[in-house]
Design a protein around this motif. Structure first.
Motif, PDB file in Angstrom:
ATOM      1  N   UNK A 138      58.939  29.910  24.704  1.00 54.35           N
ATOM      2  CA  UNK A 138      60.292  29.402  24.865  1.00 54.35           C
ATOM      3  C   UNK A 138      61.061  30.827  25.243  1.00 54.35           C
ATOM      4  N   UNK A 139      62.073  30.461  25.962  1.00 56.07           N
ATOM      5  CA  UNK A 139      63.096  31.700  26.448  1.00 56.07           C
ATOM      6  C   UNK A 139      64.518  31.093  26.685  1.00 56.07           C
ATOM      7  N   UNK A 140      65.395  32.106  26.111  1.00 58.85           N
ATOM      8  CA  UNK A 140      66.767  31.666  26.104  1.00 58.85           C
ATOM      9  C   UNK A 140      67.616  32.137  27.387  1.00 58.85           C
ATOM     10  N   UNK A 141      68.606  31.348  28.054  1.00 59.67           N
ATOM     11  CA  UNK A 141      69.147  31.958  29.204  1.00 59.67           C
ATOM     12  C   UNK A 141      70.561  32.589  28.532  1.00 59.67           C
ATOM     13  N   UNK A 187      57.770  33.521  21.615  1.00 59.07           N
ATOM     14  CA  UNK A 187      58.937  34.146  22.428  1.00 59.07           C
ATOM     15  C   UNK A 187      58.233  34.505  24.089  1.00 59.07           C
ATOM     16  N   UNK A 188      58.724  33.918  24.895  1.00 57.25           N
ATOM     17  CA  UNK A 188      58.289  34.350  26.258  1.00 57.25           C
ATOM     18  C   UNK A 188      58.972  35.509  26.875  1.00 57.25           C
ATOM     19  N   UNK A 189      58.051  36.097  27.582  1.00 50.32           N
ATOM     20  CA  UNK A 189      58.529  37.527  28.019  1.00 50.32           C
ATOM     21  C   UNK A 189      58.072  37.483  29.607  1.00 50.32           C
ATOM     22  N   UNK A 190      58.888  38.293  30.329  1.00 49.49           N
ATOM     23  CA  UNK A 190      58.613  38.501  31.755  1.00 49.49           C
ATOM     24  C   UNK A 190      57.379  39.551  31.637  1.00 49.49           C
ATOM     25  N   UNK A 191      57.323  40.471  30.867  1.00 43.32           N
ATOM     26  CA  UNK A 191      56.195  41.464  30.766  1.00 43.32           C
ATOM     27  C   UNK A 191      54.850  40.597  30.365  1.00 43.32           C
TER      28      UNK A 191
END
Length: 533
Positions: free
Chosen positions: A242-245, A279-283
């Protein structure tokens, strides 16, 4: 039943059926018209083109036979000559249709039964169409229903306006349902079939868990927190990224809830399935490290070309990273989309030392240098003679103990070695009888030509006739019984897509197919551009 019966009675029947089956009233009236027309044909003749019309407001019924205006009548039941037609309509022309009104009549028992069957079938078809249109737009939703029956492990669910099925393999392992139980499931497919729309439900689908979180977590429903990926081992363990805006909202905390209330509600629905919220990450490297939790990761090495990743963990963390029966690393791989290889620090150190020794020996043998120089080149990260031969002179001369003359000499030796190997390979290619035109295909190297020759692929036509499996190999069986069949280009590290490209290029060159439409110019012009003289 008579056609001259109470007009309002027809409309009342149509209204009642439309309400009961939740279909349009006009569809029921159209079905009645077809049924009455079919019954009328049994009285006036099967070939007669009878049409029935029911006024949707008054219920008035009109029966008429349609006759086609022709010059010469061949079928009295369906055609009328021009003179007779003009007695009905003075403006009639050849090709027009004349409607000849028919008197009302009483249905016989057989005709009434036939009419009833037509109405029932039309209404059933309309009901099926309505169900399909309603549920096909709900794919991806969670639906609630009541268990109707259980057949051979498959659960049939009454959804109110339709009937769905949860197949045995779409249930969570070890869960059982009985008729009358309430059941929540994920609607993942609706198919139109002759026996009616088939509504397929699932409780093991990864998106079932994602949708459950959306129901329990307002931030997900409001699109503040986004579910990026889900991986499940149904009934055992799952991972959700999941990630948060909104930087002020912790996505993991939002999904866990106060004292774990939100995640526990989902766990309860999934029969106690353990859930890791990641926690999702772009990296990608950071995301993979997070996905392998609770194991600690020392180092990550990505190979983007092969979509593989090596993860180095402390020796005492290996079993935790792999998980029971490989569950943790398998779920992490599904979550991230990467193939993950896990090594301990000791294994990685031993492998690096082995690679360093191999590269040192390679440079010593090919460049005719002593061990110290070979070690210096290997320690600088050079992996092959090709890298050395075509590196910048300044890059070599910057190595401690090297000057420009030393660097130039090493490069000269490297280039001479490559030229000698190329000449030997080309001589071997000629000895095997491999045609020169194969060299013109973009991506084909001289060592590949030798491999082709050793496997009786000696012309462009031979290569054009190959399948991709012939070049890169294939596998039979599963698990421990899997057998790997080698391809012609085994050892060349040629991806499957590139192998397909070689075969397609050969087919274009052989004249079997046309060049791709999006590329301008002939095959000969394309080859000239790819290999300028």
């Amino acid at each position: 039943m008579a056609v001259s019966a109470n007009r309002l009675e027809l409309l009342q029947i149509a209204d009642a059926v439309a309400r009961e089956k939740v279909i349009d009233r006009g569809i029921v009236i159209a079905a009645m018209e077809d049924a009455i027309a079919k019954a009328a044909r049994s009285r006036y003749g099967a070939e007669t083109d009878v049409h029935a019309e029911i006024d949707s407001k008054t219920g008035a019924l009109r029966l008429a036979r349609h006759l086609l205006v022709v010059d010469q009548v061949e079928n009295d039941a369906r055609e009328i000559d021009l003179d007779s037609a003009r007695r009905h309509n003075p403006a009639a022309q050849v090709g027009d249709v004349i409607a000849d009104t028919l008197p009302p009549f009483d249905f016989g028992r057989v005709a009434a039964q036939s009419a009833k069957q037509v109405i029932v079938q039309k209404v059933r078809d309309a009901e099926r169409d309505r169900q399909y249109e309603e549920y096909k737009d709900r794919i991806g939703e969670i639906v609630n229903g009541v268990v109707k029956r259980v057949e051979y492990g498959n659960v049939i669910v009454d959804l109110g306006r339709g009937e769905g099925i949860v197949r045995r393999d779409e249930l969570i392992p070890r869960e059982t349902f009985r008729p009358g139980d309430r059941l929540r499931s994920y609607l993942f497919d609706v198919r139109r079939e002759t026996r009616g729309p088939q509504i397929f439900l699932s409780r093991s689908h990864p998106q079932f868990m994602a949708k459950l979180f959306a129901q329990e977590v307002p931030e997900i429903y409001d699109s503040i927190v986004e579910v990026k990926a889900v991986a499940r081992d149904p009934g055992s363990r799952a991972k959700i990224a999941v990630t948060s805006r909104d930087s002020s909202i912790d996505p993991v905390g939002a999904c866990v809830g106060m004292r774990g209330s939100r995640v526990q509600a989902v766990v309860g629905e999934l029969q106690g399935e353990k859930i890791d919220i990641i926690p999702w990450s772009f990296d990608q490297a950071t995301f993979i490290v997070n996905a392998l939790q609770p194991a600690e990761v020392v180092k990550v090495v990505l190979d983007e070309d092969a979509d593989r990743i090596e993860v180095v963990v402390p020796d005492d963390q290996l079993s935790l990273a792999i998980g029971r029966r490989g569950q943790n690393v398998r779920l992490a791989s599904q979550l991230t989309g990467w193939d993950i290889d896990i090594l301990t620090e000791q294994e990685e150190s031993e492998r690096r030392q082995k690679e360093f020794t191999q590269r040192t020996e390679l440079f010593m043998q090919t460049l005719d240098v002593d061990e110290v120089v070979g070690q210096l080149l290997a320690s600088e990260g050079f992996r092959s003679v090709e890298e050395l031969a075509f590196a910048e002179v300044g890059e070599l001369s910057s190595i401690q103990g090297f000057d420009e003359d030393t660097a130039a000499e090493i490069q000269r030796r490297g280039q001479e070695y490559l030229a000698r190997i190329e000449a030997e390979q080309d001589a071997r290619r000629r000895e095997l009888g491999v045609a020169d035109e194969l060299k013109e295909i973009d991506g084909v190297t001289t060592p590949m030509l030798v491999a082709f020759g050793e496997n009786d692929v000696k012309t462009v036509e031979d290569l054009a006739g190959c399948a991709t499996d012939d070049l890169v190999g294939w596998s039979d069986g599963r698990g421990a019984e899997m057998v790997r069949h080698k391809g012609i280009l085994d050892g060349f590290d040629v991806p499957r897509a590139d192998a397909e490209g070689l075969i397609m290029a050969a087919r274009v060159k052989a004249g079997w197919i046309e060049p791709p439409a999006e590329t301008e110019g002939s095959a000969e012009e394309l080859e000239t551009e790819a290999h300028p003289t």
